[in-house]
Enzyme design. Structure first.
Site, PDB file in Angstrom:
ATOM      1  N   VAL A  82       0.729  -1.337  -0.103  1.00 16.32           N
ATOM      2  CA  VAL A  82      -0.008   0.122  -0.039  1.00 16.32           C
ATOM      3  C   VAL A  82       0.900   1.240  -0.036  1.00 16.32           C
ATOM      4  O   VAL A  82       2.306   1.195   0.249  1.00 16.32           O
ATOM      5  CB  VAL A  82      -0.959   0.145   1.258  1.00 16.32           C
ATOM      6  N   SER A  97      12.285  -3.459  -5.907  1.00 18.47           N
ATOM      7  CA  SER A  97      12.534  -2.676  -7.248  1.00 18.47           C
ATOM      8  C   SER A  97      12.251  -3.260  -8.509  1.00 18.47           C
ATOM      9  O   SER A  97      12.341  -4.737  -8.722  1.00 18.47           O
ATOM     10  CB  SER A  97      14.023  -2.230  -7.079  1.00 18.47           C
ATOM     11  N   GLY A 143       9.702  -2.101 -10.838  1.00 16.84           N
ATOM     12  CA  GLY A 143       8.268  -1.685 -11.375  1.00 16.84           C
ATOM     13  C   GLY A 143       7.331  -2.701 -11.578  1.00 16.84           C
ATOM     14  O   GLY A 143       7.677  -3.814 -10.951  1.00 16.84           O
ATOM     15  N   LYS A 191      17.255   0.235  -0.396  1.00 17.70           N
ATOM     16  CA  LYS A 191      16.294   0.572  -1.436  1.00 17.70           C
ATOM     17  C   LYS A 191      16.168   1.990  -1.636  1.00 17.70           C
ATOM     18  O   LYS A 191      16.035   2.394  -2.638  1.00 17.70           O
ATOM     19  CB  LYS A 191      14.938   0.172  -1.193  1.00 17.70           C
ATOM     20  N   HIS A 246      19.226   2.927  -3.242  1.00 14.05           N
ATOM     21  CA  HIS A 246      18.927   2.618  -4.769  1.00 14.05           C
ATOM     22  C   HIS A 246      18.390   3.456  -5.527  1.00 14.05           C
ATOM     23  O   HIS A 246      18.864   4.057  -6.632  1.00 14.05           O
ATOM     24  CB  HIS A 246      18.472   1.256  -4.661  1.00 14.05           C
ATOM     25  N   ASN A 247      17.259   4.220  -4.996  1.00 10.97           N
ATOM     26  CA  ASN A 247      16.515   5.227  -5.509  1.00 10.97           C
ATOM     27  C   ASN A 247      17.381   6.673  -5.752  1.00 10.97           C
ATOM     28  O   ASN A 247      17.138   7.148  -6.864  1.00 10.97           O
ATOM     29  CB  ASN A 247      15.155   5.522  -4.919  1.00 10.97           C
ATOM     30  N   GLU A 264      19.389   5.817  -8.559  1.00  9.84           N
ATOM     31  CA  GLU A 264      18.391   6.038  -9.951  1.00  9.84           C
ATOM     32  C   GLU A 264      18.450   7.539 -10.282  1.00  9.84           C
ATOM     33  O   GLU A 264      18.417   7.851 -11.451  1.00  9.84           O
ATOM     34  CB  GLU A 264      17.080   5.305  -9.259  1.00  9.84           C
ATOM     35  N   HIS A 307      36.156  29.641  16.691  1.00 10.21           N
ATOM     36  CA  HIS A 307      35.659  28.450  16.504  1.00 10.21           C
ATOM     37  C   HIS A 307      36.859  27.275  16.544  1.00 10.21           C
ATOM     38  O   HIS A 307      36.530  26.391  16.623  1.00 10.21           O
ATOM     39  CB  HIS A 307      34.910  28.053  15.151  1.00 10.21           C
TER      40      HIS A 307
HETATM   41  C1  6PG Z   1      11.910   0.992  -8.331  1.00 10.24           C
HETATM   42  C2  6PG Z   1      11.756   2.530  -8.538  1.00 10.24           C
HETATM   43  C3  6PG Z   1      10.313   2.968  -7.679  1.00 10.24           C
HETATM   44  C4  6PG Z   1      10.235   4.417  -7.657  1.00 10.24           C
HETATM   45  C5  6PG Z   1      10.223   5.020  -8.919  1.00 10.24           C
HETATM   46  C6  6PG Z   1       9.507   6.392  -8.754  1.00 10.24           C
HETATM   47  O1  6PG Z   1      13.015   0.610  -7.846  1.00 10.24           O
HETATM   48  O2  6PG Z   1      11.021   0.213  -8.915  1.00 10.24           O
HETATM   49  O3  6PG Z   1      12.651   2.986  -7.616  1.00 10.24           O
HETATM   50  O4  6PG Z   1      10.473   2.336  -6.477  1.00 10.24           O
HETATM   51  O5  6PG Z   1       8.969   4.647  -6.632  1.00 10.24           O
HETATM   52  O6  6PG Z   1      11.122   4.960  -9.622  1.00 10.24           O
HETATM   53  O7  6PG Z   1      10.354   7.235  -7.880  1.00 10.24           O
HETATM   54  P1  6PG Z   1      10.056   8.790  -8.136  1.00 10.24           P
HETATM   55  O8  6PG Z   1       8.321   8.948  -8.355  1.00 10.24           O
HETATM   56  O9  6PG Z   1      10.441   9.572  -6.904  1.00 10.24           O
HETATM   57  O10 6PG Z   1      10.687   9.199  -9.233  1.00 10.24           O
END
Ligand code: 6PG
Length: 473
Positions: A78, A132, A134, A186, A189-190, A193, A456
């Site tokens: 969720v 991760s 999608g 994770k 990771h993002n 990304e 300082h």
């Molecule tokens: C993943 C992605 C995912 C993330 C989207 C959107 O690993 O499948 O990281 O978890 O939610 O990429 O991220 P943003 O909306 O912040 O760009």
């Protein structure tokens, strides 16, 4: 160890649906529920042909809990944040001691720490699972990063391994440590990304505006890069994106998309926690800021008419420009991994968990996830050979790569500056590299200034202790 034959999934968004059928394909009877009636109806209508006796859709939380044999294994898919807490509050009174709840959303690691402690007090298992890949990954094999009590993870690991992406036969699913460690990995990771997406965006802008290349030509370049050293998921999808026609009009779709990037927050969390821990992640930070800058659409349109631009005649040898750009991206993408991996080795200031092994992160990211890439093999090798490597930049395995790629980054940046093309992520990657590789920076002067105006104090190179000086004014 109990071998679960049933899984429960709450949340029938695209990820929850994909994971449900993935569990079912792998022999797990999967009981599914969504608190929203519409979501349940859509699921039932849309997947009528795919729902068989391995997928059991139920109409309320009570039936959901009753349909699962104990110890139950429940995956929450969720929306992150308050909806998770609300659902847990509703769920806990119905569960039995020893049941396991797993949060598969993009939760903040601090929330996962808190929820784990709360579940433990109530006698339930809880772990945070970063997922991760999608929709496609959820359905056919995601990469998964778990954190929480290892015993509980062990009970569900066979199911998670079964549905996960595999790299050379090994499941891309790992347990990283206690509490929120999986969600922390994770989150990082993002962050990586975000950085890579921004770097790709900057390469696109340079090719489009400085080299005058068409979408088709750029797509060909991304395809070529994806077959070389940059071979990776994000480079691969970019080629396809640049070729996708507009389904509502003429031309390519990319040309019609509003030039303002949105976000869900994990990039910001990465940067905020990095600042808190004192770990520099400037390329990730620039990627987040670049999304924020993009949102000032009207102001940018006005400023475009006001701000003088460099007056240069486009005179680009596309072949050598694209080759140099490829090297620039090789360097900057690797620097982005270096920053992210540095962060995952950092302890929280209060000394508790979340420290994860970079080698394990690399292995878990090799398939299924958004930042999967061929060159992760090299990153893994660097940490296998030196598990305590302070920073990926220092890996012996990469010395030759830096020698090849860095001139390309420098050349590309000179070009971008000359043409007035904004390249915040590429520039910050070079600044990080040059800063990390320099033992005499500007900081002596900053310390002196701090001591001069604020007493300082400072430390000396040649004597131990803390010093203060009456500076000449
Ligand atoms: C993943 C992605 C995912 C993330 C989207 C959107 O690993 O499948 O990281 O978890 O939610 O990429 O991220 P943003 O909306 O912040 O760009």
């Amino acid at each position: 160890m109990t071998q679960n034959t049933h899984m429960g999934v709450i949340g029938l968004g695209p990820m929850g649906v994909g994971l449900t059928f993935n569990f079912a394909d792998n022999g797990y009877t999967t009981v599914v529920f969504d608190p929203w009636t519409d979501a349940r109806t859509t699921f039932a209508d849309k997947f009528i042909d795919e729902i068989d006796d391995r997928v059991v859709l139920v109409e309320n939380l009570e039936s959901f809990v009753e349909s699962l044999p104990t110890p139950r294994c429940i995956l929450l898919m969720v929306k992150a944040g308050d909806p998770v807490d609300a659902l847990l509050e509703a769920l806990y009174p119905m569960l039995s001691k020893g049941d396991l709840v797993c949060d598969g959303g993009n939760a903040h690691p601090r929330d996962t720490d808190r929820r784990g402690l709360d579940a433990e007090k109530r006698g339930f298992g809880f772990f945070g699972l970063g997922i991760s890949g999608g929709e496609e990954g959820a359905r056919h094999g995601p990469s998964m990063m778990a954190g929480g009590t290892v015993d509980f993870f062990d009970t569900v690991a066979p199911a998670l391994n079964a549905i996960s992406a595999k790299h050379n036969g090994s499941p891309c699913c790992s347990h990283f440590g206690p509490g929120g460690t999986g969600h922390f990995v994770k989150m990082v990771h993002n962050g990586i990304e975000y950085a890579i997406m921004q770097l790709i965006g900057e390469a696109y802008l340079l090719m489009r505006d400085a080299a005058g290349m068409s979408y088709g030509q750029m797509a060909d370049v991304f395809d070529k890069w994806n077959n070389g050293a940059l071979s990776s998921y994000l480079f691969g999808i970019t080629a396809g994106i640049l070729r996708t026609p507009d389904d509502l009009g003429d031309g390519v779709l990319i040309d019609k998309i509003l030039d303002q990037a949105r976000e869900k927050g994990t990039g910001q969390w990465t940067v905020r926690l990095a600042l808190e821990f004192g770990i520099p992640v400037p390329t990730i930070a620039e990627a987040v800021s670049a999304r924020h800058l993009s949102r000032y659409g009207d102001d940018r349109a006005k400023a475009e008419t006001l701000l003088p631009k460099p007056n240069v005649q486009s005179n680009v040898d596309r072949g050598s420009f694209v080759d140099e750009l490829e090297q620039a991206l090789c360097a900057a993408v690797m620097v982005s991994y270096a920053q992210g991996l540095h962060l995952i080795t950092a302890a929280k200031p209060d000394g508790n968990g979340w420290v994860a092994k970079p080698e394990l992160a690399g292995r878990t990211w090799q398939a299924g996830c958004v930042i999967r890439a061929e060159f992760l093999e090299k990153i893994i090798a660097a940490y296998v050979n030196e598990p305590e490597l302070p920073n990926l930049l220092m890996a012996k395995e990469l010395t030759e790569d830096w020698a090849t790629s860095m001139p390309g980054l420098r050349g590309t940046l000179c070009f971008a500056i000359q043409y007035g093309i904004p390249v915040p992520a590429l520039s910050s990657a070079l600044a990080y590299y040059d800063g990390f590789g320099n033992s005499r920076l500007w900081s002596s002067l900053i310390q002196a200034q701090r001591d001069c105006f604020g007493a300082h104090t400072y430390e000396r190179k040649d004597k131990p202790g803390i010093f203060h000086t009456e500076w000449l004014k």
